[in-house]
Write an enzyme that holds these catalytic residues in place. Structure first.
Site, PDB file in Angstrom:
ATOM      1  N   SER A   5       0.952  -1.089   0.036  1.00 21.54           N
ATOM      2  CA  SER A   5      -0.126  -0.038   0.053  1.00 21.54           C
ATOM      3  C   SER A   5       0.654   1.277   0.049  1.00 21.54           C
ATOM      4  O   SER A   5       1.579   1.258   1.052  1.00 21.54           O
ATOM      5  CB  SER A   5      -0.870  -0.119   1.202  1.00 21.54           C
ATOM      6  OG  SER A   5      -1.425   1.166   1.545  1.00 21.54           O
ATOM      7  N   HIS A  30      -1.504  -1.684  -4.053  1.00 18.06           N
ATOM      8  CA  HIS A  30      -2.821  -1.370  -3.385  1.00 18.06           C
ATOM      9  C   HIS A  30      -2.866   0.251  -3.138  1.00 18.06           C
ATOM     10  O   HIS A  30      -2.112   0.949  -2.824  1.00 18.06           O
ATOM     11  CB  HIS A  30      -2.982  -2.003  -1.924  1.00 18.06           C
ATOM     12  CG  HIS A  30      -4.031  -1.883  -1.335  1.00 18.06           C
ATOM     13  ND1 HIS A  30      -5.017  -2.700  -1.313  1.00 18.06           N
ATOM     14  CD2 HIS A  30      -4.346  -1.323  -0.256  1.00 18.06           C
ATOM     15  CE1 HIS A  30      -6.043  -2.233  -0.712  1.00 18.06           C
ATOM     16  NE2 HIS A  30      -5.764  -1.368   0.201  1.00 18.06           N
ATOM     17  N   ASP A  32      -5.073   3.161  -1.783  1.00 19.31           N
ATOM     18  CA  ASP A  32      -5.821   3.421  -0.874  1.00 19.31           C
ATOM     19  C   ASP A  32      -6.568   5.088  -0.931  1.00 19.31           C
ATOM     20  O   ASP A  32      -5.908   5.933  -0.867  1.00 19.31           O
ATOM     21  CB  ASP A  32      -5.424   3.492   0.446  1.00 19.31           C
ATOM     22  CG  ASP A  32      -5.340   1.898   1.021  1.00 19.31           C
ATOM     23  OD1 ASP A  32      -6.069   1.417   1.094  1.00 19.31           O
ATOM     24  OD2 ASP A  32      -4.044   1.541   1.468  1.00 19.31           O
ATOM     25  N   HIS A  63      -8.619   0.565  -3.672  1.00 26.40           N
ATOM     26  CA  HIS A  63      -9.290   0.466  -2.593  1.00 26.40           C
ATOM     27  C   HIS A  63     -10.103   1.745  -2.268  1.00 26.40           C
ATOM     28  O   HIS A  63      -9.543   2.917  -1.804  1.00 26.40           O
ATOM     29  CB  HIS A  63      -8.658   0.064  -1.402  1.00 26.40           C
ATOM     30  CG  HIS A  63      -9.180  -0.387  -0.013  1.00 26.40           C
ATOM     31  ND1 HIS A  63      -8.532  -0.500   1.093  1.00 26.40           N
ATOM     32  CD2 HIS A  63     -10.830  -0.300   0.180  1.00 26.40           C
ATOM     33  CE1 HIS A  63      -9.621  -0.672   2.251  1.00 26.40           C
ATOM     34  NE2 HIS A  63     -10.765  -0.662   1.782  1.00 26.40           N
ATOM     35  N   GLY A 142      -8.536   4.108   7.451  1.00 28.02           N
ATOM     36  CA  GLY A 142      -8.220   5.587   7.608  1.00 28.02           C
ATOM     37  C   GLY A 142      -6.986   5.911   7.614  1.00 28.02           C
ATOM     38  O   GLY A 142      -6.591   7.175   6.980  1.00 28.02           O
ATOM     39  N   GLY A 145      -0.484   1.800   9.247  1.00 21.74           N
ATOM     40  CA  GLY A 145       0.310   1.736  10.456  1.00 21.74           C
ATOM     41  C   GLY A 145      -0.197   1.578  11.938  1.00 21.74           C
ATOM     42  O   GLY A 145       0.204   1.740  12.834  1.00 21.74           O
ATOM     43  N   ASP A 175      -6.510  -6.640   4.732  1.00 16.08           N
ATOM     44  CA  ASP A 175      -5.972  -5.344   4.751  1.00 16.08           C
ATOM     45  C   ASP A 175      -6.007  -4.545   6.407  1.00 16.08           C
ATOM     46  O   ASP A 175      -6.954  -4.338   6.974  1.00 16.08           O
ATOM     47  CB  ASP A 175      -6.789  -4.630   4.018  1.00 16.08           C
ATOM     48  CG  ASP A 175      -6.254  -3.030   3.691  1.00 16.08           C
ATOM     49  OD1 ASP A 175      -5.121  -2.976   4.091  1.00 16.08           O
ATOM     50  OD2 ASP A 175      -7.013  -2.463   2.994  1.00 16.08           O
ATOM     51  N   GLY A 176      -4.849  -4.371   6.755  1.00 14.71           N
ATOM     52  CA  GLY A 176      -4.640  -3.554   7.924  1.00 14.71           C
ATOM     53  C   GLY A 176      -3.660  -4.292   9.104  1.00 14.71           C
ATOM     54  O   GLY A 176      -3.996  -5.380   9.506  1.00 14.71           O
ATOM     55  N   GLY A 177      -2.434  -3.868   9.322  1.00 18.97           N
ATOM     56  CA  GLY A 177      -1.720  -4.269  10.462  1.00 18.97           C
ATOM     57  C   GLY A 177      -1.365  -5.996  10.135  1.00 18.97           C
ATOM     58  O   GLY A 177      -0.712  -6.376  10.769  1.00 18.97           O
ATOM     59  N   GLY A 197       1.315  -2.120   4.231  1.00 22.03           N
ATOM     60  CA  GLY A 197       1.762  -0.646   4.232  1.00 22.03           C
ATOM     61  C   GLY A 197       2.881  -0.585   5.004  1.00 22.03           C
ATOM     62  O   GLY A 197       4.002  -0.690   4.529  1.00 22.03           O
TER      63      GLY A 197
HETATM   64  C1  DX5 Z   1      -6.428   1.573   5.818  1.00 23.99           C
HETATM   65  C2  DX5 Z   1      -5.694   0.956   4.430  1.00 23.99           C
HETATM   66  C3  DX5 Z   1      -4.792  -0.061   4.459  1.00 23.99           C
HETATM   67  C4  DX5 Z   1      -3.266   0.773   5.141  1.00 23.99           C
HETATM   68  C5  DX5 Z   1      -2.447  -0.472   5.420  1.00 23.99           C
HETATM   69  O1  DX5 Z   1      -7.250   2.236   5.764  1.00 23.99           O
HETATM   70  O2  DX5 Z   1      -6.851   0.472   3.649  1.00 23.99           O
HETATM   71  O3  DX5 Z   1      -4.652  -0.464   3.036  1.00 23.99           O
HETATM   72  O4  DX5 Z   1      -2.962   1.501   4.068  1.00 23.99           O
HETATM   73  O5  DX5 Z   1      -1.588  -0.188   6.033  1.00 23.99           O
HETATM   74  P1  DX5 Z   1      -0.949  -0.801   7.288  1.00 23.99           P
HETATM   75  O6  DX5 Z   1      -0.368  -2.176   6.375  1.00 23.99           O
HETATM   76  O7  DX5 Z   1       0.322  -0.097   7.608  1.00 23.99           O
HETATM   77  O8  DX5 Z   1      -1.895  -1.192   8.021  1.00 23.99           O
HETATM   78 ZN    ZN Z   2      -6.632  -0.599   1.780  1.00 23.33          ZN
END
Ligand code: DX5
Ligand code: ZN
Length: 334
Positions: A5, A30, A32, A63, A142, A145, A175-177, A197
Site C-alpha cells: 500500500s 494497493h 487507498d 480500495h 483511515g 501503521g 488489509d490492515g496491520g 503498508g
Molecule cells: C487502511 C488502508 C490500508 C493501510 C494498510 O485504511 O486501507 O490499506 O494502508 O497499512 P498497514 O499495513 O500499515 O496497516
Molecule cells: Zn486498503
C-alpha cells in the site's frame, strides 16, 4: 498475492513508491483512496491513479474508502484500475448491483470490503459467487501503521462458512496491520492477498520485505499441507511429500519435526489417482486440468508447467493441494 500500500510511503512522491513496488516485484499495487468523508483523512483520487498508471504493468488494486462510490466508479475504471473495491458501509443492494455490473462489463475485478465492525450484509450474499475480491479490514480504515485487530481471526472463521455456502470463488484480501508475525495465521484463516503498508512500503528495502512476506506465507502453507498429508496418508506420504517439495537441509529439519507425531499406518497412494483441479491464471482465466497421479508421483510433479499458475482452488484435499504448493512455491520464492 502481496499488495503493498503506497500511502505508507512518501505521499509527496507516490511515483517513486510505485517504482519501489515495481522493483520489489509486488503482485498488486494497493491504492487507498480516501475522501475525507467516509474516513477522516484524504489521500488521492482517480487523477493521481491515472498519472501513476504508465509507470508499471503491475495490477492496480484500488480500495475506495469514499462515500457514494457508485457515482465515481467510472472514473476509477478509466484511470486504469484492475480491481476496484467498494465498502459495504456505503453501498446497498441496488448501488452495489450497479457497481458490480459496470465493473464486470469493463472486465475490471469486483471487490467488496467490510470494516472490522461490519458483518457481511445479507443482501450481499447473492453477489458472492461472482465477486473477485473480499477485503476484510483488520484495522479501522483511515490510515496505515495501525495494529492488527485480533478479533479478525474469529471473524474470518465465521466468514468462511458463509462464503462456502454461497460459492465464493474470489480472493480474500487481508488489509490492515498485516506483518511478518501474523501473516502466517492470516493465511491459515483463508486470506490469499495481503496488503502491506507499514510492513512493506514503510520499510527501507521493499523487495526484501515482499520476499519475507512470501516466505512467511509459504511456511504457513507448508505447515498446513503437512498436517493434511499426515491426516490423509500417514508417514509415508509425508516423507514422500517432503522429498518432493523441500530441498536440502530444510528437508532434514522438517523430517525431525514430523517424527514426533507420525504414528499412523501407511495409506495407499491409490487414494489420489484422479483429481480435477481448477487453476486461475494471472489473467483471471479459470482452467481445469484432470490429473492422473500414478505411483512414482515425483516425475509428474516436476514435469508440470507452473509458470502461469497464480493460485489454485482444489476440488478436495490431497495430492492436488500438495502439488499446488509446489507450483506456488517457485513463484513465491522467485
Ligand atoms: C487502511 C488502508 C490500508 C493501510 C494498510 O485504511 O486501507 O490499506 O494502508 O497499512 P498497514 O499495513 O500499515 O496497516
Ligand atoms: Zn486498503
Amino acid at each position: 498475492m502481496i499488495a503493498p500500500s503506497i500511502i505508507a510511503g512518501d505521499m509527496t512522491n507516490l511515483e517513486n513508491e510505485v517504482k519501489r513496488c515495481d522493483d520489489g516485484r509486488a503482485d498488486y499495487i494497493h491504492l487507498d483512496v480516501m475522501d475525507g468523508q467516509f474516513v477522516p483523512n484524504s489521500t488521492f483520487d482517480y487523477t493521481k491513479i491515472k498519472e501513476l498508471r504508465p509507470l508499471t504493468v503491475i495490477p492496480f488494486d484500488t480500495h475506495l474508502m469514499i462515500n457514494e462510490p457508485v457515482k465515481h466508479i467510472g472514473d476509477y475504471i478509466d484511470a486504469g484500475s484492475d480491481i476496484v473495491t467498494v465498502h459495504a458501509e456505503v453501498t446497498d443492494e441496488s448501488s452495489f448491483g450497479e457497481i458490480h455490473d459496470i465493473l464486470k462489463q469493463h472486465q475490471v475485478g469486483v471487490g467488496f470490503a467490510i470494516n472490522p465492525d461490519t458483518e457481511l450484509p445479507e443482501w450481499s450474499y447473492k453477489f458472492l459467487s461472482t465477486l473477485d475480491q473480499l477485503i476484510v479490514m483488520s484495522v479501522i480504515p483511515g490510515k496505515s501503521g495501525q495494529k492488527y485487530i485480533e478479533e479478525t481471526h474469529a471473524k474470518m472463521a465465521r466468514l468462511n462458512t458463509i462464503l462456502n455456502t454461497h460459492n465464493f470463488s474470489g480472493c480474500i484480501e487481508a488489509d490492515g496491520g498485516v506483518n511478518l508475525e501474523n501473516i502466517g495465521s492470516v493465511f491459515a484463516d483463508g486470506a490469499r492477498a495481503f496488503v502491506g503498508g507499514g510492513a512493506i512500503v514503510g520499510q527501507q528495502d521493499v523487495r526484501a520485505a515482499i520476499k519475507d512476506f512470501r516466505n512467511a506465507v509459504l511456511k504457513s502453507r507448508r505447515r498446513m499441507l503437512l498436517d493434511k498429508a499426515n491426516q490423509l496418508g500417514g508417514s509415508d506420504l509425508v516423507n514422500k511429500w517432503i522429498g518432493l517439495h523441500v530441498i536440502g537441509e530444510k528437508q532434514e529439519e522438517i523430517k525431525d519435526q514430523q517424527k514426533a507425531h507420525i504414528h499412523r499406518r501407511v495409506s495407499r497412494l491409490g487414494l489420489f489417482s484422479h483429481r480435477v483441479t481448477t487453476y486461475i491464471s494471472p489473467f483471471d482465466e479459470k482452467f481445469e486440468r484432470r490429473v492422473r497421479v500414478p505411483p512414482g508421483v515425483g516425475e509428474l510433479y516436476h514435469r508440470r508447467d507452473e509458470s502461469d499458475i497464480r493460485d489454485c482452488v482444489s476440488d478436495g484435499a490431497g495430492t492436488s493441494d500438495i502439488f499446488t504448493l509446489f507450483s506456488e512455491r517457485s513463484r513465491w520464492l522467485r
